[in-house]
Design a protein around this motif. Structure first.
Motif, mmCIF file in Angstrom:
data_model
loop_
_atom_site.group_PDB
_atom_site.id
_atom_site.type_symbol
_atom_site.label_atom_id
_atom_site.label_comp_id
_atom_site.label_asym_id
_atom_site.label_seq_id
_atom_site.Cartn_x
_atom_site.Cartn_y
_atom_site.Cartn_z
ATOM 1 N N SER A 302 59.836 72.637 51.394
ATOM 2 C CA SER A 302 60.594 72.264 50.399
ATOM 3 C C SER A 302 61.701 73.141 49.953
ATOM 4 O O SER A 302 61.409 74.346 49.394
ATOM 5 C CB SER A 302 59.881 71.645 48.982
ATOM 6 N N HIS A 312 59.220 78.170 34.906
ATOM 7 C CA HIS A 312 58.495 77.756 33.822
ATOM 8 C C HIS A 312 57.203 78.569 33.515
ATOM 9 O O HIS A 312 56.608 78.391 32.640
ATOM 10 C CB HIS A 312 58.442 76.296 33.886
ATOM 11 N N ASP A 327 52.505 66.787 33.165
ATOM 12 C CA ASP A 327 52.891 65.871 34.340
ATOM 13 C C ASP A 327 54.345 66.486 34.684
ATOM 14 O O ASP A 327 55.137 65.888 34.491
ATOM 15 C CB ASP A 327 53.126 64.639 33.668
ATOM 16 N N GLY A 328 54.030 67.929 35.031
ATOM 17 C CA GLY A 328 55.592 68.390 35.363
ATOM 18 C C GLY A 328 56.176 68.895 34.076
ATOM 19 O O GLY A 328 57.235 69.440 33.787
ATOM 20 N N SER B 57 55.978 58.592 34.499
ATOM 21 C CA SER B 57 54.917 59.534 34.728
ATOM 22 C C SER B 57 53.517 58.689 34.357
ATOM 23 O O SER B 57 52.650 59.155 34.610
ATOM 24 C CB SER B 57 54.956 60.959 34.403
ATOM 25 N N GLY B 248 61.042 68.757 45.199
ATOM 26 C CA GLY B 248 61.059 70.172 44.741
ATOM 27 C C GLY B 248 62.445 70.596 44.709
ATOM 28 O O GLY B 248 62.885 71.379 43.921
ATOM 29 N N TRP B 251 63.833 69.094 41.437
ATOM 30 C CA TRP B 251 63.355 69.729 40.160
ATOM 31 C C TRP B 251 63.730 71.259 40.241
ATOM 32 O O TRP B 251 64.079 71.526 39.118
ATOM 33 C CB TRP B 251 61.622 69.535 40.461
ATOM 34 N N GLY B 252 63.901 71.811 41.416
ATOM 35 C CA GLY B 252 64.216 73.212 41.507
ATOM 36 C C GLY B 252 65.705 73.551 40.923
ATOM 37 O O GLY B 252 66.050 74.374 40.052
ATOM 38 N N SER B 255 66.251 72.556 37.364
ATOM 39 C CA SER B 255 65.834 73.545 36.346
ATOM 40 C C SER B 255 66.853 74.613 36.097
ATOM 41 O O SER B 255 66.795 75.215 34.995
ATOM 42 C CB SER B 255 64.514 74.357 36.958
ATOM 43 N N THR B 258 70.226 72.110 34.320
ATOM 44 C CA THR B 258 69.888 71.735 32.992
ATOM 45 C C THR B 258 69.150 72.375 32.286
ATOM 46 O O THR B 258 68.167 73.121 32.432
ATOM 47 C CB THR B 258 69.663 70.086 33.222
ATOM 48 N N GLU B 259 68.658 71.839 30.985
ATOM 49 C CA GLU B 259 67.876 72.348 29.947
ATOM 50 C C GLU B 259 66.493 71.480 30.156
ATOM 51 O O GLU B 259 65.691 71.872 29.442
ATOM 52 C CB GLU B 259 68.551 72.239 28.480
ATOM 53 N N ALA B 260 66.561 70.586 31.049
ATOM 54 C CA ALA B 260 65.273 69.732 30.935
ATOM 55 C C ALA B 260 64.406 70.646 31.449
ATOM 56 O O ALA B 260 64.466 71.525 32.397
ATOM 57 C CB ALA B 260 65.823 68.690 32.038
ATOM 58 N N SER B 261 63.116 70.328 31.025
ATOM 59 C CA SER B 261 61.991 71.233 31.329
ATOM 60 C C SER B 261 60.866 70.529 32.093
ATOM 61 O O SER B 261 59.602 71.039 32.228
ATOM 62 C CB SER B 261 61.538 72.181 30.135
ATOM 63 N N SER B 262 60.979 69.211 32.115
ATOM 64 C CA SER B 262 59.951 68.488 32.806
ATOM 65 C C SER B 262 60.708 67.338 33.809
ATOM 66 O O SER B 262 61.795 67.125 33.732
ATOM 67 C CB SER B 262 59.182 67.671 31.741
ATOM 68 N N PHE B 263 59.839 66.808 34.744
ATOM 69 C CA PHE B 263 60.593 66.073 35.584
ATOM 70 C C PHE B 263 61.102 64.784 35.187
ATOM 71 O O PHE B 263 62.120 64.219 35.383
ATOM 72 C CB PHE B 263 59.555 65.653 36.750
ATOM 73 N N ASP B 264 60.133 64.421 34.033
ATOM 74 C CA ASP B 264 60.456 62.956 33.284
ATOM 75 C C ASP B 264 61.765 63.179 32.430
ATOM 76 O O ASP B 264 62.950 62.742 32.389
ATOM 77 C CB ASP B 264 59.363 62.440 32.476
ATOM 78 N N GLU B 265 62.103 64.309 31.912
ATOM 79 C CA GLU B 265 63.206 64.550 31.089
ATOM 80 C C GLU B 265 64.333 64.688 31.963
ATOM 81 O O GLU B 265 65.628 64.237 31.819
ATOM 82 C CB GLU B 265 63.342 66.295 30.346
ATOM 83 N N ARG B 387 58.039 58.199 40.912
ATOM 84 C CA ARG B 387 57.421 58.300 39.464
ATOM 85 C C ARG B 387 58.004 57.059 38.662
ATOM 86 O O ARG B 387 58.426 56.746 37.505
ATOM 87 C CB ARG B 387 58.049 59.301 38.744
#
Lengths: 463, 463
Positions: A302, A312, A327-328, B57, B248, B251-252, B255, B258-265, B387
C-alpha cells in the motif's frame, strides 16, 4: 512590462527559411513532411552507453550537419502543463544546422509567444502592443510573404489558436495530437542514432538497435495525464486507453506536500528519499513474505499505507491508548493531531519517492495490461513526466518486466518530451492547401511559387 | 492502565459455546466449516432498495433466528490498517442469535485482544498482566477444555500469532487470506438475502438476485492495498493482480492534506468537494472536447493537474510574470511560494473528492483490464475502502461500465469489509487435528469428545 526583457536563456538563431531543396541521399521524407536532411545526424552531448543519464530536463540539440537549407516554420506542442517548442537554426559557420528544443510552462503562454515572435524577427525585438498598428501589420504581412508559419499540436493548439494567430500574424496549422506523437516517435526511432534506449539499474541506458520493422508497438505518452496509443503502421493508430494519474498528479501533490517548486527539484528529492518510511510493505503486514501467492516481504502492499497510522500515533506513549472501538476514527481516543503535526512526521524526500514509485508503477501496470490485451511486445514511453530520470525509467522498466515475466520490453527516448512537437514540425505543409498524399511531386511544383529566401537570409547577407 | 476500562461500544454477548448440532434444513455447510443455521437469516437494519446507503462504517448484524446452538470460536481478519472481528452471540430471549461485526485499527492490536479476552470470559474482566499467574493459567486451561479457539486470517494472523496465543491462551488457527475472502464472499452471495447489490447514482442500491451459478467471477478486495482474485469455483482461485494504490493511499495522503482524522471524516469531506478545482479536465487543455478520440471536455485528463499551476501563480498579478524560459521551474521567476501558501489555495473537500475519484477510477480500470483478460463478467468489490460510500461505489461502477461498454457488472456487499473474517469464521475446525475433507462424518464422531457446554452457558444458568 517584463515583456521587454529578453528571456533568460533565449538563443537567437538565424531566421527559419524556406526549404526548396530536392530530396537527397539521407533525406528524411514522409508524406506531407518537410524534408530534413538527417544524413549524419547526431545528438549533441556526451552521453555514452552506461554513463549516468543526462540531467533531467536538459534536452540535447540534434545536429544536422548536411541540412544546408533553412526551414520556414517552427513547431509547438502545447500540453496541459508544458508547451514544447522545436525549431531549426543554421550553424553560423555554415556546417548545416541543428534542431533546438525548448519548453515553457503552458501557464506562461505569453512567454512562449514572445519567444516565437523573436524567432520570426530573427532578433530580440517583439511586436509590442504599444507599437503602432501599421508597423505591426507591415511586419506580419512580410512574415506571411516569407511563408513563415507555425505547426501547432496538443490541446493548446486549439485553446490558444486565436491568440497565437493574432499575436504572430502568420498561419497556424493545427495538427492532431496523437498523429504528431507517432510521427515524431517514428522519426526518432528510425532516423536518430542513439536516441532510443532501454534502462535498468544494472544496465543503465543501453541504446537500442534501430529496427527496420518497428510496427506494431504501444506508445505510452506521460504528460499531465497519460495516453496509450496502439500503433500498427505509419498513420495507423488508435488511442486504446489512458490514465488520469500522470505527471500532473505527481507535480500537483508534491506542490502541496513538499517545498519543491520545480519538477526537477521534486525528482531530486525523490532521489534522496526512502519510500519504506511511508509505504506499507507486505512484510509490514505479514511480518514476513506471503509466499503462497508469491508476494515478497519487500513488495509495496500500500503506497502511503503507513502514513495514516503514523499520523495518529501518540508519539509520547504507544501503550497508553484508549480502548475505544474505533473505525479508523482516532479523534476521541488519542490527542488529536493537526495536518501540520502529521506532515512533520514524514520527510519530504520519502514522500516524493513514494509518490514517484506509485505513479510510475501504476502506469507500468496499466501499460502492460493494455499491451497484453493488444498483443504488443514493444512499449515506448514518452512525455515530459520522464525527463530522463533514472528512478522513473527504472520503475517503468521493472513494472513491464515484472508483469510480463520478461516477454515485453520498455523503451525510452532522449527527447521523450518532444515527440508531439517534432511530429508537428515534420507535418508541415506549404501555404496553398496542398494535399499531403501527393506531397513529394507537389512539393517540387509548389517550390516554384515560393520565395527562395526569407528575411533572415537577407539579414545574414547584410550582416 | 486504560486497559481496565471497557471499550466504549463493546457489547458483552453470551459466551460462544460448542456447536454439537446435527445438520438441519437450511443449515449452511461447507467442507470443514462450522454449521451455521442460516434458515431465515436477515440483515438487521432498515435499508430498503432505493434508500440512501447506510452510514459508511455502520455494519449491520445478521440475525440467525433458527441457530439455537452456540459457537466455540471467534474469527478475526487482521489487515494492514484494520482488524475485522466476527463473533456469534445468542439472543437473550432464545430466538436464535446473531453474527456481530466489529473492527479495530490494527495499530490498536491490544484493544482487539482485550475485546476478544472479554468475549471468552463472557464478562468485562480481562486477564490482566498483574493478575497472578496460576489464576491466569487456570482460566486459560478452562478455555482450552471448553474448546474455545480463534480463527485468524490476514497478515496480522502471522505477525501477531504469538501475541494472540500468549494473551488468550487458546489455539489460534491461521487461515489463508485469499481462501477466507472467497469463502466469505460465497457465503454472503449464496446465503444472505439483500446482501449483494449493484449501484449507480440513478439507481442506488439495487439488490441482486442470488444466482445459482456464481462462478467464475473476479473479486477485487480493496483494503490498504488492492488484491484481485479470479475465482473459478469453491476453493479454486488465483490472485491475478493487485495495486498498491488502495485505501491506505487515500487515508495516508488525506491525513497529510486535510484535517480529517478518520476514514469517515475523509469520505464526508469528499461528499462536499468539487474535484474540478484541482483536476485538469480535457476541456481545460483543449478548450473543448477532443472528439476525434472520443474524450469529452468533462473527462478528467489529469488528477490534481491544476494544482502545480495554481500553486505557483502569483495571485497579485498574472500579467506581471517574468519571461524566463522555465522548465517547470518557477522559483526564479515569480515570488516563491511555500507549501503552506499553496495548500491554502485549495479546499480540503476538493482535494478529498479528487483523490477519492482518482483511486476509485484507477482500481476500476485495472479491474476491468484484468476481467477482460480473464474473460470474467461479474466483478465483486469488497474491502474496507468502500464502506458503503456512494461516491466510491458510483465511481467503481461507472469505471466498469465505461471501460467494458456495459458488458461487465460491478457488485457490492453490505458487509464488504468482513469477507475475510466471515470466511475464517466458517473455516473453523475442532480441536484434534481433524482432516477437513471428512468434516461432516468426523464432526459427528468428534462431537462425543467435546463438552456440550461452555463456561458461558453455565454462567447463563447460574444467572
Amino acid at each position: 512590462m517584463s515583456k521587454r526583457q529578453p528571456p533568460a536563456t533565449a538563443a537567437v538563431p538565424s531566421l527559419p527559411n524556406i526549404n526548396t531543396s530536392r530530396p537527397r541521399a539521407g533525406t528524411f521524407e514522409r508524406p506531407g513532411s518537410v524534408r530534413i536532411n538527417v544524413q549524419g545526424a547526431f545528438i549533441v552531448d556526451d552521453d555514452t552507453p552506461g554513463s549516468p543519464p543526462r540531467q533531467h530536463s536538459d534536452t540535447k540539440d540534434i545536429r544536422l550537419p548536411y541540412h544546408k537549407t533553412q526551414v520556414s516554420h517552427i513547431a509547438v506542442d502545447i500540453g496541459g502543463s508544458l508547451a514544447k517548442l522545436v525549431y531549426f537554426s543554421r550553424d553560423p559557420n555554415g556546417n548545416g544546422g541543428k534542431l533546438n528544443f525548448k519548453n515553457f510552462e503552458t501557464e506562461r503562454i505569453n512567454d512562449l509567444i514572445d519567444f516565437m515572435d523573436r524567432l520570426m524577427n530573427g532578433s530580440e525585438s517583439v511586436l509590442l502592443p504599444e507599437q503602432d498598428e501599421s508597423t505591426k501589420e507591415e511586419i506580419k504581412r512580410k512574415r506571411r510573404r516569407d511563408g513563415l508559419h507555425v505547426m501547432a499540436t496538443g490541446g493548446g493548439a486549439h485553446k490558444f489558436y486565436d491568440k497565437l494567430k493574432d499575436r504572430l500574424g502568420v498561419e497556424i496549422y493545427r495538427e492532431d495530437e496523437m498523429e504528431c506523437l507517432i510521427v515524431g516517435l517514428d522519426f526518432f526511432v528510425t532516423e536518430i542514432p542513439e536516441e532510443v534506449f532501454t534502462y535498468s539499474e544494472a544496465d543503465p541506458m543501453q541504446f537500442a538497435e534501430s529496427r527496420a520493422a518497428i510496427y506494431p508497438y504501444l506508445l505510452v505518452n506521460i504528460g499531465s495525464g497519460v495516453s496509450m496509443i496502439k500503433v500498427s503502421g505509419p498513420q495507423q493508430f488508435e488511442r486504446i486507453g489512458g490514465s488520469s494519474l500522470g505527471g500532473g498528479t505527481l507535480w500537483g501533490l508534491l506542490s502541496l506536500l513538499t517545498e519543491a517548486s520545480s519538477f526537477d527539484e521534486m525528482l531530486g528529492m525523490a532521489e534522496h528519499g526512502d519510500n519504506t518510511a511511508v509505504d506499507m510493505l507486505v512484510g509490514d503486514i505479514y511480518g514476513t513474505d506471503y509466499g503462497r501467492i508469491g508476494l515478497k516481504s519487500t513488495t509495496i502492499a500500500s503506497s502511503f499505507g503507513k502514513v495514516f497510522k503514523k499520523s495518529h500515533e501518540d508519539p509520547n506513549s504507544i501503550a497508553n491508548k484508549s480502548n475505544a472501538v474505533t473505525d479508523g476514527n482516532t479523534s476521541e481516543s488519542i490527542p488529536p493531531t493537526t495536518a501540520v503535526d502529521r506532515r512533520k512526521r514524514f520527510r519530504q524526500e520519502d514522500i516524493s519517492r513514494s509518490l514517484l514509485y506509485a505513479i510510475s508503477n501504476n502506469i507500468g501496470q496499466i501499460a502492460y495490461l493494455q499491451a497484453q490485451h493488444h498483443n504488443l511486445e514493444h512499449i515506448y514511453f514518452g512525455g515530459s513526466f520522464i525527463r530522463g530520470h533514472h528512478q522513473t525509467m527504472n520503475t517503468l522498466s521493472y513494472a513491464i518486466k515484472f508483469w510480463s515475466k520478461g516477454t515485453k520490453k520498455a523503451y525510452f527516448l532522449r527527447h521523450e518530451g518532444y515527440l508531439g512537437s517534432v511530429g508537428a514540425f515534420l507535418r508541415t505543409q506549404p501555404m496553398r492547401g496542398w494535399g499531403r498524399r501527393y506531397s513529394t511531386g507537389e512539393a517540387d511544383r509548389e517550390a516554384g511559387f515560393r520565395p527562395t529566401m526569407g528575411k533572415g537570409e537577407k539579414k545574414k547577407e547584410a550582416a
